[in-house]
Write a protein that holds these residues in place. Structure first.
Motif, mmCIF file in Angstrom:
data_model
loop_
_atom_site.group_PDB
_atom_site.id
_atom_site.type_symbol
_atom_site.label_atom_id
_atom_site.label_comp_id
_atom_site.label_asym_id
_atom_site.label_seq_id
_atom_site.Cartn_x
_atom_site.Cartn_y
_atom_site.Cartn_z
ATOM 1 N N ARG A 47 0.824 -1.220 0.000
ATOM 2 C CA ARG A 47 0.000 0.000 0.000
ATOM 3 C C ARG A 47 0.856 1.267 0.000
ATOM 4 N N SER B 116 -3.764 3.749 1.011
ATOM 5 C CA SER B 116 -4.746 3.295 2.003
ATOM 6 C C SER B 116 -4.579 3.943 3.372
ATOM 7 N N VAL C 277 -8.071 8.736 0.574
ATOM 8 C CA VAL C 277 -7.869 7.288 0.668
ATOM 9 C C VAL C 277 -9.231 6.596 0.616
ATOM 10 N N SER D 225 -9.049 1.073 4.421
ATOM 11 C CA SER D 225 -8.195 2.268 4.522
ATOM 12 C C SER D 225 -8.286 2.882 5.914
#
Length: 453
Positions: free
Chosen positions: A234, A315, A337, A344
Motif C-alpha cells: 500500500r 490506504s 484514501v 483504509s
C-alpha cells in the motif's frame, strides 16, 4: 445504449434516483439549475457523464469545468476511458494548452464537431465559442467566483427571432457538483435557486475508512503501522498544515517532518515524494504522478492534495497537527484514501493540549464518515458566514433570522415563495403588489446577479 452495453458496473440506487431527477429537468421547458452533492468517492463523475450523453443524444454540446488542471486532466482521462467504445469527441483545454491545440479546439467547437470539452477556467475565455452548448457542468464550484460562473450562461446558442434579429444567448442547463457537503439548512439559503440532488450511498465493495486519533508520543507505533501497510504493497499520505499567517514556521515543520520520515524510511527500500505550495506546478505534477504510478510509497504534502489525484492503492492518510485543520478540510483529506477495495485508515495526530472545539472536531471525525453529519457539526462550530468562505457569505446577512435555528421557517418561506412565483412569475397580480414593491427596494441596493448559482 451506454447504460445497457458500456457501463462497467452497476449504478447505486442513489445514482439512479439522481439521474431520474436530471432527466426530468432536461425534459422540462425550463433551464436546469441543479446542485449535485455526493461525498468523496460516491460516483458523481459517472452521473455527470450520463447527463452529458443525454445532452449529446439531443444534438447539443457539453462542457465540464474543474478548478485545477490536475483535476480536469483526471476527469478527461477517466471519461475518455469510459467512452472508448462510443463515437464521442472529447478534448481538454487548460491554461497550459498550446496555441495550435487551442485553435483546433476553437474550430471544432464552433462547427459543432467537438462533443465534450473538459477544462479549467480557460473555458470561460471569450474565444471559446460553442455552436450549440446545451449542458455545462461545474465541479467544486465554491472555487469559482460568481462572475466567472455567470460567463458560462452566455455561452449558450442564440436563435433567430421572427423579426430576423438574433436572440440573446439561451443559457445552457447547469449541473453543479460538489464533494464538500453543505448542510441542508445552509444549502437552501445559499443555493436557494438550485434544486438539490444527493448521492448518499457509496458504490458496493467500498469499505468505510477507519479513523483514529493518536497523540504525538505514539509516533513510533504509527511508523510501525506505516511499515506494515507498505509491506502489504500500500501507499501512504502524510499531510502537514500550511496556513498563510504562519507560513514560515509551517514550512519548517514540513521540512523537519520530511527529514524525520526520510530517516525512518531510508532509501533505496523506501521512496518518498514531497509536494508543497512553494514548488513549481510542473514539479508538483511530476511528484504527484510518481506517487500515482506507485514509484514512491510515501507522499509528504501540505494541503495542496485536498482536491486531487485519484490513487486507489493509497490506504493510509496521516494528518499532522490535525487540530489546526477545519472539519471540512479533514473530511476532504480523508477522502483521498478509501478509493480501492482494501481497508483504509485515517490517523489524526495531535499534541495533548486541545481546545474544546478541536476535541469536538477530532471526535466527530472518529465517529462518522458521513459528510453531511460533519457539515452540520461544522456549521454549529463556525456559524454560517464562515463556512462558504468570503465570496459566498454575503447571501447570509440576515437581520433577524438565524440559518441554523430558523431552518424550518426558512423552508416554509421558500415553499411559499415558489408557490407565488409559479402562479404569478412577474408578480403583476394586485395581491402581490407588496412583495413586488419590497423586491424593488431590495434590488436597488443589491446586485441581483450575486445570486447566479
Amino acid at each position: 445504449n451506454f447504460y445497457k452495453h458500456h457501463l462497467p458496473f452497476e449504478l447505486t440506487n442513489a445514482q439512479k434516483r439522481v439521474l431520474k431527477e436530471i432527466r426530468s429537468d432536461l425534459g422540462s421547458h425550463a433551464q436546469m439549475n441543479r446542485l449535485l452533492q455526493g461525498d468523496v468517492g460516491s460516483g458523481k463523475t459517472i452521473v455527470a457523464l450520463m447527463s452529458v450523453l443525454m445532452a449529446l443524444d439531443n444534438g447539443y454540446q457539453a462542457c465540464l469545468m474543474a478548478p485545477t488542471e490536475i483535476l480536469s486532466v483526471q476527469h478527461y482521462n477517466g471519461l475518455v476511458e469510459l467512452c472508448k467504445d462510443l463515437k464521442i469527441r472529447i478534448k481538454t483545454l487548460t491554461g497550459s494548452s498550446k496555441t495550435l491545440e487551442r485553435k483546433e479546439i476553437h474550430n471544432l467547437l464552433e462547427n459543432g464537431e467537438l462533443d465534450l470539452l473538459i477544462g479549467t477556467h480557460a473555458l470561460l475565455e471569450d474565444k471559446v465559442k460553442f455552436k450549440n452548448l446545451g449542458l455545462a457542468i461545474i465541479d467544486e464550484q465554491h472555487r469559482f467566483g460568481v462572475k466567472q460562473r455567470s460567463k458560462l450562461w452566455k455561452k449558450g446558442p442564440s436563435i433567430i427571432l421572427e423579426n430576423g434579429e438574433q436572440s440573446a444567448p439561451i443559457p445552457p442547463h447547469i449541473l453543479v457538483m460538489t464533494a464538500t457537503p453543505i448542510p441542508r439548512t445552509l444549502a437552501m439559503s445559499i443555493y436557494g435557486d438550485l434544486d438539490i440532488s444527493i448521492i448518499d450511498e457509496l458504490p458496493p465493495g467500498r469499505q468505510a475508512i477507519k479513523t483514529v486519533h493518536r497523540y504525538d508520543n505514539n509516533r513510533l507505533k504509527v511508523f510501525r503501522f506505516i511499515r506494515d501497510e507498505i509491506a502489504k504493497g500500500r501507499q501512504v499520505y502524510i499531510v502537514y498544515p500550511l496556513i498563510q499567517e504562519s507560513a514560515q514556521i509551517d514550512y519548517k515543520d514540513l521540512m523537519d517532518g520530511y527529514e524525520s520520515i526520510a530517516r525512518e524510511f531510508p532509501k533505496p527500500k523506501y521512496q518518498i515524494s514531497i509536494v508543497h505550495g512553494q514548488m513549481k506546478p510542473a514539479d508538483k505534477d511530476f511528484e504527484m504522478q510518481r506517487f500515482a504510478k506507485g514509484e514512491t510509497q510515501i507522499m509528504v504534502a501540505t494541503t495542496v492534495i485536498e482536491v486531487g489525484v485519484n490513487v486507489p492503492n493509497a490506504s493510509v492518510m496521516i494528518i499532522e497537527s490535525a487540530e489546526r485543520f477545519g472539519l471540512s478540510q479533514l473530511h476532504q483529506l480523508r477522502g483521498r484514501v478509501g478509493r480501492g477495495a482494501e481497508q483504509s485508515y485515517c490517523i489524526l495526530m495531535t499534541g495533548h493540549k486541545l481546545s474544546e472545539n478541536s476535541k469536538t472536531r477530532i471526535q466527530t471525525m472518529c465517529q462518522t464518515n458521513d459528510g453531511f453529519e460533519i457539515a452540520e457539526v461544522d456549521l454549529k462550530l463556525r456559524g454560517p458566514g464562515d463556512i462558504m468562505g468570503t465570496q459566498q457569505s454575503g447571501v447570509l446577512n440576515l437581520r433577524i433570522a438565524d440559518v441554523v435555528k430558523d431552518s424550518n421557517i426558512l423552508q416554509h418561506a421558500r415553499y411559499w415563495a415558489k408557490q407565488v412565483l409559479t402562479k404569478d412569475s412577474s408578480l403583476s397580480h394586485p395581491e402581490n403588489a407588496v412583495i413586488l414593491n419590497t423586491y424593488r427596494q431590495m434590488a436597488k441596493f443589491k446586485n441581483i446577479w450575486n445570486y447566479i448559482s
